[in-house]
Design a protein around this motif. Sequence first.
Motif, PDB file in Angstrom:
ATOM      1  N   GLY A 178       0.481   5.891 -13.273  1.00 57.91           N
ATOM      2  CA  GLY A 178       1.708   5.911 -12.491  1.00 57.91           C
ATOM      3  C   GLY A 178       1.469   6.124 -11.008  1.00 57.91           C
ATOM      4  N   GLY A 179       2.552   6.423 -10.280  1.00 57.69           N
ATOM      5  CA  GLY A 179       2.470   6.632  -8.838  1.00 57.69           C
ATOM      6  C   GLY A 179       2.266   8.096  -8.491  1.00 57.69           C
ATOM      7  N   PRO A 180       2.182   8.409  -7.186  1.00 67.95           N
ATOM      8  CA  PRO A 180       2.242   7.468  -6.063  1.00 67.95           C
ATOM      9  C   PRO A 180       1.008   6.564  -6.026  1.00 67.95           C
ATOM     10  CG  PRO A 180       1.642   9.658  -5.290  1.00 67.95           C
ATOM     11  CD  PRO A 180       1.979   9.794  -6.732  1.00 67.95           C
ATOM     12  N   TYR A 181       1.225   5.334  -5.591  1.00 65.46           N
ATOM     13  CA  TYR A 181       0.153   4.355  -5.598  1.00 65.46           C
ATOM     14  C   TYR A 181      -0.691   4.447  -4.329  1.00 65.46           C
ATOM     15  CZ  TYR A 181       3.053   2.458  -9.330  1.00 65.46           C
ATOM     16  OH  TYR A 181       3.795   2.310 -10.461  1.00 65.46           O
ATOM     17  N   LEU A 182      -1.918   4.027  -4.452  1.00 71.93           N
ATOM     18  CA  LEU A 182      -2.848   4.063  -3.328  1.00 71.93           C
ATOM     19  C   LEU A 182      -2.720   2.786  -2.509  1.00 71.93           C
ATOM     20  CD1 LEU A 182      -5.126   5.620  -1.931  1.00 71.93           C
ATOM     21  CD2 LEU A 182      -6.741   4.456  -3.434  1.00 71.93           C
ATOM     22  N   THR A 183      -2.376   2.933  -1.255  1.00 68.79           N
ATOM     23  CA  THR A 183      -2.284   1.820  -0.321  1.00 68.79           C
ATOM     24  C   THR A 183      -3.287   2.056   0.808  1.00 68.79           C
ATOM     25  OG1 THR A 183      -0.613   2.900   1.055  1.00 68.79           O
ATOM     26  CG2 THR A 183       0.182   1.599  -0.830  1.00 68.79           C
ATOM     27  N   PRO A 184      -3.610   1.014   1.572  1.00 71.44           N
ATOM     28  CA  PRO A 184      -4.522   1.237   2.701  1.00 71.44           C
ATOM     29  C   PRO A 184      -4.016   2.319   3.651  1.00 71.44           C
ATOM     30  CG  PRO A 184      -4.300  -1.106   2.293  1.00 71.44           C
ATOM     31  CD  PRO A 184      -3.309  -0.427   1.401  1.00 71.44           C
ATOM     32  N   GLU A 185      -2.705   2.362   3.846  1.00 71.07           N
ATOM     33  CA  GLU A 185      -2.134   3.358   4.753  1.00 71.07           C
ATOM     34  C   GLU A 185      -2.269   4.768   4.215  1.00 71.07           C
ATOM     35  OE1 GLU A 185      -0.885  -0.566   5.492  1.00 71.07           O
ATOM     36  OE2 GLU A 185      -0.527   0.613   3.669  1.00 71.07           O
ATOM     37  N   GLU A 186      -2.358   4.899   2.895  1.00 70.99           N
ATOM     38  CA  GLU A 186      -2.494   6.212   2.267  1.00 70.99           C
ATOM     39  C   GLU A 186      -3.938   6.514   1.897  1.00 70.99           C
ATOM     40  OE1 GLU A 186       0.023   8.458   1.742  1.00 70.99           O
ATOM     41  OE2 GLU A 186       1.228   7.082   2.962  1.00 70.99           O
ATOM     42  N   GLY A 187      -4.855   5.729   2.415  1.00 65.98           N
ATOM     43  CA  GLY A 187      -6.256   5.894   2.060  1.00 65.98           C
ATOM     44  C   GLY A 187      -6.845   7.233   2.439  1.00 65.98           C
ATOM     45  N   HIS A 188      -6.246   7.905   3.425  1.00 61.58           N
ATOM     46  CA  HIS A 188      -6.765   9.204   3.844  1.00 61.58           C
ATOM     47  C   HIS A 188      -6.663  10.257   2.741  1.00 61.58           C
ATOM     48  CE1 HIS A 188      -2.403   9.332   4.664  1.00 61.58           C
ATOM     49  NE2 HIS A 188      -2.497  10.614   4.367  1.00 61.58           N
ATOM     50  N   LYS A 189      -5.901   9.965   1.692  1.00 66.94           N
ATOM     51  CA  LYS A 189      -5.750  10.930   0.600  1.00 66.94           C
ATOM     52  C   LYS A 189      -7.024  11.099  -0.218  1.00 66.94           C
ATOM     53  CE  LYS A 189      -0.796  10.218  -0.358  1.00 66.94           C
ATOM     54  NZ  LYS A 189       0.175   9.769  -1.392  1.00 66.94           N
ATOM     55  N   VAL A 190      -7.880  10.072  -0.232  1.00 61.77           N
ATOM     56  CA  VAL A 190      -9.013  10.082  -1.155  1.00 61.77           C
ATOM     57  C   VAL A 190     -10.334  10.235  -0.412  1.00 61.77           C
ATOM     58  CG1 VAL A 190      -7.773   8.686  -2.840  1.00 61.77           C
ATOM     59  CG2 VAL A 190      -9.249   7.559  -1.173  1.00 61.77           C
ATOM     60  N   HIS A 191     -11.295  10.861  -1.114  1.00 61.70           N
ATOM     61  CA  HIS A 191     -12.640  11.050  -0.581  1.00 61.70           C
ATOM     62  C   HIS A 191     -13.414   9.732  -0.591  1.00 61.70           C
ATOM     63  CE1 HIS A 191     -16.446  13.183   0.162  1.00 61.70           C
ATOM     64  NE2 HIS A 191     -16.969  12.365  -0.746  1.00 61.70           N
ATOM     65  N   CYS A 192     -13.204   8.941  -1.630  1.00 56.83           N
ATOM     66  CA  CYS A 192     -13.879   7.662  -1.784  1.00 56.83           C
ATOM     67  C   CYS A 192     -13.131   6.845  -2.825  1.00 56.83           C
ATOM     68  CB  CYS A 192     -15.345   7.851  -2.209  1.00 56.83           C
ATOM     69  SG  CYS A 192     -15.532   8.626  -3.840  1.00 56.83           S
ATOM     70  N   VAL A 193     -13.537   5.588  -2.995  1.00 57.41           N
ATOM     71  CA  VAL A 193     -12.952   4.714  -4.004  1.00 57.41           C
ATOM     72  C   VAL A 193     -14.060   4.226  -4.926  1.00 57.41           C
ATOM     73  CG1 VAL A 193     -11.828   2.497  -4.435  1.00 57.41           C
ATOM     74  CG2 VAL A 193     -10.994   3.978  -2.601  1.00 57.41           C
ATOM     75  N   LEU A 194     -13.863   4.383  -6.231  1.00 62.91           N
ATOM     76  CA  LEU A 194     -14.788   3.854  -7.224  1.00 62.91           C
ATOM     77  C   LEU A 194     -14.293   2.483  -7.654  1.00 62.91           C
ATOM     78  CD1 LEU A 194     -15.238   7.003  -7.311  1.00 62.91           C
ATOM     79  CD2 LEU A 194     -15.903   6.693  -9.697  1.00 62.91           C
ATOM     80  N   THR A 195     -15.200   1.513  -7.739  1.00 64.03           N
ATOM     81  CA  THR A 195     -14.824   0.189  -8.219  1.00 64.03           C
ATOM     82  C   THR A 195     -15.480  -0.043  -9.578  1.00 64.03           C
ATOM     83  OG1 THR A 195     -16.659  -1.063  -7.231  1.00 64.03           O
ATOM     84  CG2 THR A 195     -14.742  -0.617  -5.841  1.00 64.03           C
ATOM     85  N   LEU A 196     -14.697  -0.532 -10.516  1.00 62.88           N
ATOM     86  CA  LEU A 196     -15.174  -0.821 -11.869  1.00 62.88           C
ATOM     87  C   LEU A 196     -15.016  -2.312 -12.116  1.00 62.88           C
ATOM     88  CD1 LEU A 196     -13.422   2.118 -13.770  1.00 62.88           C
ATOM     89  CD2 LEU A 196     -15.766   2.036 -12.959  1.00 62.88           C
ATOM     90  N   GLY A 197     -16.140  -3.020 -12.123  1.00 60.36           N
ATOM     91  CA  GLY A 197     -16.125  -4.467 -12.294  1.00 60.36           C
ATOM     92  C   GLY A 197     -17.407  -5.038 -11.718  1.00 60.36           C
ATOM     93  N   GLY A 198     -17.321  -6.261 -11.254  1.00 59.01           N
ATOM     94  CA  GLY A 198     -18.489  -6.883 -10.641  1.00 59.01           C
ATOM     95  C   GLY A 198     -18.340  -6.947  -9.135  1.00 59.01           C
TER      96      GLY A 198
END
Length: 288
Positions: free
Chosen positions: A47-67
């Motif tokens: 669910g939300g709140p969703y992560l947007t580029p403008e809200e990127g300051h909320k996170v330490h990093c982003v994990l990507t799962l895929g190729g």
Amino acid sequence: MIEAVGIILNYRKKQPVLMGKQLVEKFKEKGIKVYAPQKDADALNIGGPYLTPEEGHKVHCVLTLGGDGTILRAARYFASQNIPLLGINMGTLGFLTEVEVSEIDNALEKLMAGSYWIENRMMIQAEVKRQGETIKQFSALNDFVINKGPLARLITLEIIVGEEYVTTYKADGVIISSPTGSTAYSLSAGGPIVYPELEVTILTPICPHTLGARPIVLPSYKTVQVRIVNQAESMLTIDGQNGFPLEKEDEIIIAKAEHNVKMIRIKEKRFFSVLRQKIKNENYVFYE
């Protein structure tokens, strides 16, 4: 102390979604909040709140799962916010990802302990002008491709670097890539392998109707301008994932982007060993 992380995944495939849900539970156990863009969050049932580029300051990093495609999507989405990416390979090739599924637990331990380093990768940007006005702008980590439509007809492209006319190609198209993109489509079209820490752009024609056309490596401070002289249902493709239709006399101006992509690295530098292994896995020959 990490308080929140982001997750971007290939939500069209079952395995990345299952792994993502497992990671969400692991982070919750550690008191770490997890955010994701809407489609990714819906797949993870968070669910939300969703992560947007403008809200990127909320996170330490982003994990990507895929190729690599998932990394490319995350790079375009978050690079302007300087959010570091940690790529977990659940695809096929995985040139850009840092860890395999079997290494996730160890990677998370190092992430929590701050035992990692940041590698900056240059991005490129494109501005599409029509009748002198800018109508669209894009950014890419790998490349921009200007190519013809589905019919077997050549497209005519005028190339200007900086203020200097270079040539006019009659070809299937042209690739303008970053150093990261030098091992992608550009490599298949005969372009050079460029070490990813360099800041250059690579201009690679696709099937030019000439005996003399060669790829060109340019300093990153030079712009590349491509004008559609003879339009044949041409298209601008961004990182092989998004497309924008072009018209005759359109001008595409490509330059180094204002921001880099920050890649979390847990292992030592190993560009050539990764290159050898990945290309061998794809049944190519790469001589040591």
